[in-house]
Structure formats: structure tokens, C-alpha cells
Write a protein that holds these residues in place. Structure first.
Motif, PDB file in Angstrom:
ATOM      1  N   VAL A 159      54.160  12.142  35.176  1.00  9.23           N
ATOM      2  CA  VAL A 159      55.070  11.325  35.518  1.00  9.23           C
ATOM      3  C   VAL A 159      54.882  11.055  37.113  1.00  9.23           C
ATOM      4  O   VAL A 159      55.245   9.660  37.627  1.00  9.23           O
ATOM      5  CB  VAL A 159      56.521  11.990  35.376  1.00  9.23           C
ATOM      6  N   GLN A 160      54.680  11.980  38.063  1.00 11.59           N
ATOM      7  CA  GLN A 160      54.545  11.897  39.357  1.00 11.59           C
ATOM      8  C   GLN A 160      53.349  10.898  39.550  1.00 11.59           C
ATOM      9  O   GLN A 160      53.427  10.022  40.552  1.00 11.59           O
ATOM     10  CB  GLN A 160      54.250  13.107  39.963  1.00 11.59           C
TER      11      GLN A 160
ATOM     12  N   LEU B 275      61.894  11.274  48.461  1.00  6.20           N
ATOM     13  CA  LEU B 275      61.270  12.387  48.163  1.00  6.20           C
ATOM     14  C   LEU B 275      61.658  12.977  46.590  1.00  6.20           C
ATOM     15  O   LEU B 275      62.577  13.195  46.420  1.00  6.20           O
ATOM     16  CB  LEU B 275      61.928  13.711  48.956  1.00  6.20           C
ATOM     17  N   ILE B 276      60.323  13.111  45.837  1.00  7.01           N
ATOM     18  CA  ILE B 276      60.686  13.424  44.514  1.00  7.01           C
ATOM     19  C   ILE B 276      59.543  14.650  44.335  1.00  7.01           C
ATOM     20  O   ILE B 276      58.358  14.775  44.359  1.00  7.01           O
ATOM     21  CB  ILE B 276      60.208  12.328  43.580  1.00  7.01           C
ATOM     22  N   GLY B 277      60.222  15.598  43.779  1.00 10.39           N
ATOM     23  CA  GLY B 277      59.657  17.165  43.647  1.00 10.39           C
ATOM     24  C   GLY B 277      59.611  17.345  42.258  1.00 10.39           C
ATOM     25  O   GLY B 277      60.473  17.395  41.511  1.00 10.39           O
ATOM     26  N   ALA B 278      58.473  17.955  41.720  1.00 11.23           N
ATOM     27  CA  ALA B 278      58.341  18.559  40.405  1.00 11.23           C
ATOM     28  C   ALA B 278      58.753  19.872  40.547  1.00 11.23           C
ATOM     29  O   ALA B 278      58.624  20.574  41.420  1.00 11.23           O
ATOM     30  CB  ALA B 278      56.612  18.499  39.799  1.00 11.23           C
ATOM     31  N   VAL B 279      59.449  20.440  39.390  1.00 12.09           N
ATOM     32  CA  VAL B 279      59.831  21.981  39.406  1.00 12.09           C
ATOM     33  C   VAL B 279      59.256  22.344  37.965  1.00 12.09           C
ATOM     34  O   VAL B 279      59.347  21.652  37.142  1.00 12.09           O
ATOM     35  CB  VAL B 279      61.207  21.930  39.432  1.00 12.09           C
ATOM     36  N   SER B 280      58.612  23.640  37.979  1.00 16.28           N
ATOM     37  CA  SER B 280      58.088  24.159  36.952  1.00 16.28           C
ATOM     38  C   SER B 280      58.618  25.637  36.483  1.00 16.28           C
ATOM     39  O   SER B 280      58.323  26.712  36.799  1.00 16.28           O
ATOM     40  CB  SER B 280      56.562  24.603  37.235  1.00 16.28           C
ATOM     41  N   PRO B 281      59.846  25.453  35.774  1.00 18.39           N
ATOM     42  CA  PRO B 281      60.623  26.550  35.396  1.00 18.39           C
ATOM     43  C   PRO B 281      59.940  27.355  34.557  1.00 18.39           C
ATOM     44  O   PRO B 281      59.529  26.851  33.509  1.00 18.39           O
ATOM     45  CB  PRO B 281      62.291  26.192  35.033  1.00 18.39           C
ATOM     46  N   PRO B 282      59.726  28.774  34.737  1.00 14.36           N
ATOM     47  CA  PRO B 282      59.240  29.523  33.615  1.00 14.36           C
ATOM     48  C   PRO B 282      59.852  29.388  32.421  1.00 14.36           C
ATOM     49  O   PRO B 282      60.978  29.560  32.233  1.00 14.36           O
ATOM     50  CB  PRO B 282      59.060  30.861  34.341  1.00 14.36           C
TER      51      PRO B 282
END
Length: 597
Positions: A247-248, A390-397
Motif C-alpha cells: 500500500v505504501q 505523513l503516512i505511517g505503517a503500523v505493525s501491531p503484534p
């Protein structure tokens, strides 16, 4: 240059955390540690004793080795030559490092970010004359950095006064003097094509403005359903394998921003290799030239030093603000902020700070907010309006959106593109969940869509989301008691929702036709799907069985239109919509005739 008299010694080493004795050292100052000259940053002081976090591994460094203050905080070089560059987390140019040390970065390397030998064609501003008052943001002249980026040479923040002289047009390297400015105290400041700026200090601007136009990414589920404004703050959370990086990358490749900055922060090396190898080959859809002519990359893979990972986001933001100050719209993609937060957690643990939620430091939320707050659309001091998106990816466990990084991010940002593992497992990409995602920019984006594309955009978007919400409710009923419990109207609602999901929301990044979708094509596909649903519902109300409508060949073609017609063939989609309307009208006339007979 470093003050050679301000030297000290190493006292204690704990991974990337080093305690030193160094008289006169200041908080935030950069230092060099040990015989090999590891670079670090002072993060706490107690008298003449300082705690330093190093941006490189400390293996082999011993107590008693020298430490030296450099006299400035962690800073980046800002000037011509950034575009097309690939840097590590502290702005060292990886291509030059590879020539010196091969595939791995040798510790202690000191390689400047900008090429000192390259000559740039400088064109001074025609409206500047000696004796004129200048200040931060005043455009001294321009340099053609790439074929698509005109680099504006600005008076750096903090310098204001009378212009004594400006260099004539000609070729200069970045250290050559191009202007002198005398301030109110009588001090003359020599200005060159570049300057340094501390990465943890936001660059100043005149005033902050509201966003007015959407960032067009070419991705239908984003632009049409959950739009992001230029200067907005967005997040892409999702579990492993849900497609955050794709996506990014799609946003980086296709967005209509002037400048793209991609920060790979603690991600796997193979993913960043794909970016580093593919981006230089890509064609910019807006200029027809290479995408890298308006792109720069910051790469800090998961095997690179953890402290440099934390710095990489600030490095990317500072370069984004620099181009914003020139009046450009910049989009910065951080992949991922979870790895950045993990770096904070590791360093805070080594410092012995009290952990809170899941081991993260108590200042996690404030640090996240400070990072995202540096995005925005602003009125610059001298170059008009500019923005940083600003677009940040987040990787929740485990895909748990209640974990601290995701939950704090959700409270800060304005656009939330939540990725779903269920959609990814079903090969529905982008796997953005239309139930969980949201955008706070819909009404502002609607003004642009209504003026540039179609005045029905907001209405059609609302109708589609309402149909998708009914689909979610009906799907639960089907799972419990089967489709036989539904009426024909309810079954047609499922068909209509499926048409929107498959014909509009699904989009393949690997399809040459469908990888990018213009706003006109996006609306044409959405309007086609909803028109089919509306006309079908009208036929069901007069007694047409849903099975006859579901078997219409036009429905299958409607699902394929996205990859059959490119963005220049919107007229063909509208022609097909007329054919569908005629087919529905034929069925209506047939049933009307049967009812008369």
C-alpha cells in the motif's frame, strides 16, 4: 569542525548506550566514541558525565578510550543533490558507502551526505539587490536539481538582515559562497548552496493552514472511500502479510505529490531491496521521466543499529520540511512506526526507565504525537504554500489494534486505513477494511471531487458504504441460517455489495492497467456498480427473480471493467453503463408485458 580540546574518555558501555566523561558537553550534542570514531548523541547529563546513544554497534569499544564532542546536534545536510539519493538512518549516502565498504556499513565511516565535488548551475533571483532586507525563507536563487525538481536556495532559518551581495549566475559546488547577509549586530553571514539543520527541531513556518485538496493516490479504496488531504496525517495498520508495504509503495509510486520521501524504518531487508531496485526503474506517471527524479529513500533495515532506526524518521521528516519550505507538496511514508517505537522501547530499557504498557516508555504517546504533528499544510516564509503529508505503517503484534502504538496513533491521525487479515487471506487487495477504516477529510475532499469530477461523488460514496454495511449484517445471517432465509431484495443487496467489492474496492498492484486509477475512472466504476444495483432493485420490486438478474452476463463484465479499460478510457466505461441500462430496460419491458398478458 570539532573542538579538539573538548575530549574525554569512555567510562561504561551497555549495548548502544555509552557513558562518557566529557567537560562542556551539551544535551543533544553529537560525539565520537572510541578509537574507531563511532557517532552518537548525548541523551542525558549529570555534571561532566554524559549518557550517549550510539548509531552504530559498540562491539570492541573499551572503557578508557577517547570521546570527542562535535559541537552540534544530530543534523542533516540540506541542499542540491538530495533527490534520487538513498541514505541510511543518519543520512549517510549508501551508494558511496558501498564503494568504500561493500555490502555492510563499516563502523566509524564519515561520508558526507552531499557531493562536495559536483557543480550546480545557480541562477540568482532577479528581484534581489544588495542592500535589500532578507530573512528566513527568502529565495536567493534556483538550481535545477533534476529535470522535474527546481531546487530553491533559501536563506536558512535564524538568519535575517541586509543582503550584502549575491553571486552571479554560474556553476558552484555546494560549499561555494553564493551570498553574504549582515545581521542587525553587524555580523556578516556567509551563505552557500546548503546548510545543516538539527533533525529533532521542526523547521519554522509563517502559519499553519487547513488542507484544501486530496492526495490522489490512484487507489480507489483510498481516494474514493477514505481520502487523505495533502498535509494530512494517516496510518496504515495491519498484521503481518496484510500488505502494508505494498500500500505504501503504491502511494509512493502514484501519488500526485511533488516530492516523495520513503523511509524504511526497521523493515526486512528483502522488502527494502525490492524498493531500492524497483523505484529507479519506474516511470513517473506525471512527468514521463524516472520516478527517482522526485524521490529520495531512507533505508534502515532490521539488522541496522537500533538507535539509527529511531533517528531515521526524524531525518526523513527534516528533509520533507526542507522541500515543503520551497513550496512543494511532499508525501513521506514511514514503514513502519512500530519498529520505530520498538527502538524507543529498547533504548529506554537500557537506560533503566520505568516501562508502562507492554514495556513501552511512558513518553511513547507524546513522541508519536510530536512526529505526526510535523505534518501539515503551511504558509512558508518565502515560497508560498507547501505541505508534508505523513503516512505511517503500523505493525501491531497479532493484528491487535488495541496495542499501544496502534491505539495512540489512532488518537492522533486523521485517516485510518485498517488492513484486514481476513481480506488478505481471501486475496482481496488492498485489504483495507471498509468497516474499521475512517477518514476525517471527506467533506473537504468532496469540494474537490464535486468541482473536478462529479457533483454526486459524496452521495454515491455514502450509498456504497451503506450498502457495504448492510452486506456485513446480512452475511452474518447467512453464516447462521443460510441464504435461503433471505428475501430476493436482501440477496440482491449481497450481489450489489459483491459488485462494489470486486469491481471497485479490489485493485491489483501487479496489473499494468489497474495498478493506477484516475479519479474520473474511479467515479465511473463506482457509479456503474451502484447503477446496476439501483436498477436491479427496481426490477425485484416488480417481481423479477434475483436469480435471473444474478445470471446476467453484464455483471461479470462490470467486475472486469477495472482491468479492461485504462484511465484514458472512461468514455468506454460510460458506454458500457448505457448497454447495461438497456439490458435492464429489456427485462423490465418483458415483465411488464407478461403482467399485462
Amino acid at each position: 569542525m570539532p573542538d579538539k580540546h573538548r575530549t574525554g574518555t569512555v567510562r561504561d558501555i551497555n549495548g548502544p548506550i555509552v557513558t562518557i566523561d566529557l567537560p562542556g558537553v551539551r544535551s543533544g550534542e553529537q560525539v565520537r566514541i572510541g578509537e574507531i570514531g563511532l557517532v552518537g548523541e548525548v541523551i542525558s547529563l549529570s555534571g561532566q558525565q554524559a549518557v550517549v546513544q550510539t548509531y552504530e554497534g559498540t562491539d570492541g569499544v573499551r572503557p578508557g578510550e577517547p570521546a570527542m564532542g562535535l559541537g552540534w546536534p544530530l543534523s542533516v545536510e540540506l541542499g542540491p543533490g538530495l533527490m534520487g539519493g538513498i541514505f541510511d538512518g543518519v543520512q549517510r549516502p549508501l551508494s558511496k558507502i558501498a564503494l568504500q565498504s561493500g555490502d555492510y556499513i563499516a563502523r566509524g565511516l564519515d561520508v558526507p551526505a552531499l557531493d562536495r565535488s559536483k557543480q550546480w548551475e545557480f541562477e540568482p533571483s532577479h528581484d534581489l539587490e544588495p542592500g535589500q532586507a532578507v530573512g528566513p525563507g527568502t529565495v536567493l536563487g534556483t538550481v535545477q536539481e533534476t529535470e522535474v525538481v527546481v531546487h530553491k536556495v533559501l536563506v536558512p532559518p535564524g538568519i535575517q538582515g541586509e543582503l550584502e551581495e549575491v553571486a552571479p549566475a554560474g556553476e558552484y559546488d555546494i560549499e561555494s559562497t553564493i551570498a553574504h547577509v549582515r545581521d542587525a549586530k553587524g555580523t556578516s553571514h556567509r551563505l552557500s548552496l546548503y546548510h545543516r539543520w538539527p533533525v529533532r527541531r521542526p523547521r519554522p513556518y509563517h502559519q499553519r493552514d487547513d488542507g484544501v485538496s486530496p492526495l490522489i493516490t490512484g487507489q480507489r479504496v483510498i481516494d474514493t472511500f477514505f481520502p487523505q488531504l495533502k498535509g494530512g496525517k494517516g496510518a496504515v495498520p495491519g498484521p503481518f502479510g496484510a500488505g502494508k508495504t505494498v500500500v505504501q509503495q503504491q502511494i509512493a509510486r502514484w501519488s500526485n505529490a511533488d516530492i516523495v520521501i520513503y523511509v524504511g524504518c526497521g523493515e526486512r531487508g528483502n522488502e527494502l531491496v525490492d524498493v531500492l531496485e524497483s523505484f529507479p526503474k519506474l516511470e513517473d506517471p506525471y512527468s514521463g521521466r524516472k520516478l527517482m527524479e522526485r524521490t529520495l529513500l531512507v533505508a534502515n533495515t532490521s539488522n541496522m543499529p537500533v538507535v539509527a532506526r529511531e533517528a531515521s524518521v526524524y531525518v526523513g521528516l527534516t528533509m520533507a520540511e526542507y522541500y515543503r519550505d520551497m513550496g512543494y507538496d511532499v508525501v513521506m511514508l514511514a514503514d513502519s512506526t512500530s519498529r520505530w517505537a520498538e527502538a524507543l522501547r529498547e533504548v529506554s530499557g537500557r537506560l533503566g526507565q520505568m516501562p508502562v504498557e507492554e514495556g513501552y516508555p511512558a513518553y511513547l504517546s507524546s513522541r508519536l504525537a510530536a512526529v505526526y504533528e510535523r505534518a501539515g499544510r503551511v504558509e512558508t516564509h518565502g515560497a508560498g504554500s507547501g505541505s508534508v503529508t505523513l503516512i505511517g505503517a503500523v505493525s501491531p503484534p497479532g493484528g491487535d489494534f488495541s496495542e499501544p502504538v496502534t491505539s495512540h496513533t489512532k488518537d492522533i491521525i486523521e485517516t485510518f486505513w485498517a488492513l484486514s487479515k481476513e481480506l488478505a487471506d481471501a486475496r482481496h487487495y488492498p485489504s483495507i477494511d471498509w468497516v474499521t477504516s475512517f477518514s476525517g477529510h471527506v467533506h473537504t475532499a468532496a469540494e474537490w471531487w464535486h468541482e473536478e469530477v462529479d457533483r454526486r461523488w459524496e452521495q454515491r460514496r455514502t450509498e456504497a458504504l451503506a450498502l457495504l454495511a448492510r452486506d456485513a449484517e446480512l452475511s452474518r445471517i447467512v453464516n447462521l441460517v443460510g441464504p435461503e432465509a433471505l428475501s430476493d431484495a436482501q440477496r440482491w443487496q449481497l450481489e450489489g455489495a459483491a459488485l462494489i467489492k470486486e469491481g471497485v474496492l479490489q485493485q491489483s498492484a501487479l496489473d499494468d492497467v489497474d495498478t493506477f486509477c484516475s479519479p474520473d475512472k474511479q467515479f465511473a466504476l463506482l457509479d456503474l456498480a451502484l447503477s446496476i444495483y439501483d436498477k436491479g432493485m427496481a426490477l425485484i420490486e416488480i417481481g423479477v427473480p434475483v436469480s435471473e438478474l444474478a445470471d446476467m452476463p453484464q455483471l461479470a463484465k462490470a467486475r472486469r471493467c477495472k482491468s479492461m479499460y485504462n484511465s484514458d478510457q472512461v468514455a468506454e466505461i460510460r458506454t458500457f453503463a448505457q448497454e447495461v441500462e438497456q439490458a435492464f430496460e429489456g427485462i423490465r419491458l418483458e415483465y411488464a408485458k407478461q403482467s399485462v398478458d
